[in-house]
Design an enzyme around this catalytic site. Sequence first.
Site, mmCIF file in Angstrom:
data_model
loop_
_atom_site.group_PDB
_atom_site.id
_atom_site.type_symbol
_atom_site.label_atom_id
_atom_site.label_comp_id
_atom_site.label_asym_id
_atom_site.label_seq_id
_atom_site.Cartn_x
_atom_site.Cartn_y
_atom_site.Cartn_z
ATOM 1 N N GLY A 55 52.303 71.551 18.229
ATOM 2 C CA GLY A 55 51.725 70.386 17.587
ATOM 3 C C GLY A 55 52.129 69.113 18.287
ATOM 4 N N SER A 56 51.284 68.096 18.176
ATOM 5 C CA SER A 56 51.641 66.786 18.717
ATOM 6 C C SER A 56 52.586 66.087 17.738
ATOM 7 C CB SER A 56 50.380 65.957 18.942
ATOM 8 O OG SER A 56 49.571 66.554 19.938
ATOM 9 N N GLY A 57 53.082 64.935 18.145
ATOM 10 C CA GLY A 57 54.058 64.227 17.340
ATOM 11 C C GLY A 57 55.481 64.461 17.801
ATOM 12 N N LYS A 106 57.897 77.937 20.660
ATOM 13 C CA LYS A 106 58.851 77.682 19.585
ATOM 14 C C LYS A 106 58.529 78.582 18.394
ATOM 15 C CE LYS A 106 57.953 73.286 19.539
ATOM 16 N NZ LYS A 106 57.010 73.371 20.654
ATOM 17 N N ASP A 111 52.337 78.695 16.074
ATOM 18 C CA ASP A 111 52.502 78.782 17.521
ATOM 19 C C ASP A 111 52.526 80.236 17.985
ATOM 20 O OD1 ASP A 111 54.744 75.912 18.006
ATOM 21 O OD2 ASP A 111 52.617 76.055 17.554
ATOM 22 N N HIS A 220 59.117 68.936 12.065
ATOM 23 C CA HIS A 220 57.779 68.713 11.519
ATOM 24 C C HIS A 220 57.796 67.836 10.273
ATOM 25 C CE1 HIS A 220 57.226 72.450 13.908
ATOM 26 N NE2 HIS A 220 56.153 71.798 14.286
ATOM 27 N N ASP A 395 50.262 69.190 6.446
ATOM 28 C CA ASP A 395 49.000 69.255 7.192
ATOM 29 C C ASP A 395 47.961 70.171 6.559
ATOM 30 O OD1 ASP A 395 50.107 71.765 7.752
ATOM 31 O OD2 ASP A 395 49.338 71.783 9.797
ATOM 32 N N SER A 437 46.706 78.618 9.136
ATOM 33 C CA SER A 437 45.530 78.916 8.322
ATOM 34 C C SER A 437 44.366 79.427 9.160
ATOM 35 C CB SER A 437 45.093 77.672 7.541
ATOM 36 O OG SER A 437 46.102 77.236 6.671
ATOM 37 N N GLY A 550 49.161 77.276 0.309
ATOM 38 C CA GLY A 550 48.143 78.226 0.755
ATOM 39 C C GLY A 550 47.554 79.016 -0.395
#
Length: 566
Positions: A55-57, A106, A111, A220, A395, A437, A550
């Site tokens: 993920g970005s960030g 990671k 991932d 995260h 997210d 997801s 979820g």
Amino acid sequence: MKKLINDPSNAVREMLEGVVALSPATILLADENVVIRSGLPDAGNRKVAVLSGGGSGHEPAHAGYVGEGMLTVAVAGDVFTSPSTDAVLAGIRAAAGPAGALFIVKNYTGDRLNFGLAAELARSEGIPVEIVVIADDVALKDTVPAERRRGIAGTVLVHKIAGAAAERGLPLPEVARIAREAADRLSSMGISLGSCTLPAVGKPGFSLGENEIEVGLGIHGEQGVRRMPIASADELSRMVIDTIESDERLQRGDRVALLVNGLGSTPPMELAIMARSAVSLLEARGVVVERAWAGTFLSALDMPGFSLSVMHVDDAALDLIDAPTYASAWPRGGALNRNRILAAPRQGAVASNAPETRQTEAGARLREIVAKVALALIDAEPQLTELDSITGDGDLGASMKRGAEAVLALPARDFGDVASGLMAMANAMRKAIGGSSGPFYATGLMRASRQLAGLDAPNASQVSEAFLAAVGAVSDLGGAKPGDRTMIDALHPAAITFKEKLAEGVWTEAAWTAAVQAGLHGADATKAMVPRLGRASYLGDRAVGHPDGGAVAVGIWLSAIDWLPL
């Protein structure tokens, strides 16, 4: 929220364009958020490609470490969301040759799923691939088994060692062995002084009291394993090093490399203080610090805080760490100053073009159902975002909205029959959602599609069997079972109830109503469950009292379906 961005939905792409603009060693794929080392030789002459991402960030990770001597490819997902399988596959196709590729991943579900599936697809195309999983977070030593610990900032050190090994022309098995050994010798732990704010969410993921900190968190924006009063830099550094030592990862005489990492908004002054403390504490315990760096290497957006990473090294590892690289974010150097204090001088000194196909009545009905489901998920975005912010990374709402919008955009011709419609939905979800997801829903929909293949008008019993098959596929992929506090806790009771009610001779509409109620009850029951899988598992008992996001999402779309069969 104040952010120096344009449109939050374009932030990742525009960030990568800025990174590449300032780094001649890199180039950006036109249609994927994938940064590649520029000037690669022809495929047949390429060395082992080293790929990483997520993920970005986490900037400067991962694009900042692309360049000769480090990463060949960095694949960027949305903020705190793993990249899609297709993006990873695009990266390996653009950069790998017969020598193959090493994936440095990671240890997060999304991932592992997306990089793992991309590896399988690449192998089927004749590209050799090895995967090294980083699980360096020692804060979870008493929470989850060692193989399920998170991968955090120490990953950057593995990037460096693996990249240098690949640059020397070593074969893939040898590069993978060196990287795995580096990962096995790595320990990290983080502490946060506050939360971070996702651009698309607009508010912090959690709040802390004026004198509180989170201990043992990931990257995260999630909460840590516990909360405590703020302490001094020396006390916090000692706490991290004590944790690493208690994990039997540190003893007198060890030689190590140390990474003092800022989580996004920690100023250099504070990182230097932490470096001073960590080096002093390690040396006082008889540990030889061979290399050390302080800076922001792998962040969590604008989170204030730090992490320490300690990697055991020998002469061979140091040789790879010291090898040159053109990656823009690698700090170079790292040698310690052994003579740090000068004594005071003495006084007085100086898109698709498929043809139209016939649409069955069941296919048309499925499209109507799908539209209702998608709209329900879009409406639920704020609810799912808030819920996921409590026990995850926030997210889920955005992910489900992206998936719903992708499904709504499917043309009518994709719903020629039920099986083709489900397969089209699977592909849309897989491409639209890069986190956990996406693969879960895509896998379930694909399994249901195969179950109903060749049936123009499936009956209730056939739909029931397909539903059960889909739930089984999701369970097989992620390893979740009822009671693990996942989406399975809503899916499984709904599927079982539908099948059982039909077997009892209950009218189809009533059977489906009972199935929906069973799914909703299952989602609500997750409030009392201690999570065993997923990011919520890192919180342990702290997640109890809040339902699994979820599972709640499953309840939302189950309720949106009028009744079955199609």
